[in-house]
Scaffold this motif. Structure first.
Motif, short mmCIF file in Angstrom:
data_model
loop_
_atom_site.label_atom_id
_atom_site.label_comp_id
_atom_site.label_asym_id
_atom_site.label_seq_id
_atom_site.Cartn_x
_atom_site.Cartn_y
_atom_site.Cartn_z
N PHE A 30 0.82 -1.21 0.00
CA PHE A 30 0.00 0.00 0.00
C PHE A 30 0.86 1.26 0.00
N ILE A 31 1.88 1.29 0.84
CA ILE A 31 2.78 2.45 0.92
C ILE A 31 3.56 2.61 -0.38
N ALA A 33 2.69 1.60 -3.42
CA ALA A 33 1.80 2.03 -4.50
C ALA A 33 1.50 3.52 -4.39
N ASN A 34 1.28 4.00 -3.20
CA ASN A 34 1.02 5.43 -3.02
C ASN A 34 2.25 6.28 -3.31
N ALA A 35 3.42 5.79 -2.93
CA ALA A 35 4.66 6.52 -3.23
C ALA A 35 4.86 6.60 -4.74
N HIS A 36 4.59 5.52 -5.44
CA HIS A 36 4.72 5.53 -6.90
C HIS A 36 3.71 6.49 -7.52
N LEU A 37 2.50 6.53 -7.00
CA LEU A 37 1.48 7.45 -7.51
C LEU A 37 1.92 8.91 -7.34
N VAL A 38 2.47 9.24 -6.20
CA VAL A 38 2.95 10.61 -5.96
C VAL A 38 4.13 10.92 -6.88
N TYR A 39 5.05 9.97 -7.04
CA TYR A 39 6.21 10.17 -7.92
C TYR A 39 5.77 10.43 -9.36
#
Length: 67
Positions: A30-31, A33-39
Motif C-alpha cells: 500500500f505504501i 503504490a502510493n509513493a509511486h502514484l505521488v512520484y
C-alpha cells in the motif's frame, strides 16, 4: 497430555507469525503504490499546449494560460 498442548501452541504461534507477515506485506504494498502514484504525479508535468485564448461561444479554453 503436554505434547498435545505443545503442538497446539506451536501451531498458534506459526499462524500468528504468518498473519503478521501478511499484514506487513500488505502495508508495504500500500505504501509503495502510493509513493509511486505521488512520484508519477509530480514527475509528469505536461508541456505547453496551444489552446483558444480568446473568448469563444460554446468552446472550452484554459482559465489561465501557463505559457
Amino acid at each position: 497430555m503436554s505434547a498435545g498442548t505443545r503442538e497446539t501452541r506451536d501451531s498458534a504461534v506459526n499462524w500468528r507469525m504468518v498473519s503478521a507477515m501478511v499484514v506487513v506485506a500488505g502495508a508495504l504494498l500500500f505504501i509503495g503504490a502510493n509513493a509511486h502514484l505521488v512520484y508519477v504525479a509530480l514527475g509528469s508535468q505536461p508541456d505547453c499546449v496551444p489552446h483558444e485564448k480568446a473568448d469563444g461561444n460554446g468552446t472550452y479554453r484554459a482559465a489561465r494560460s501557463a505559457c
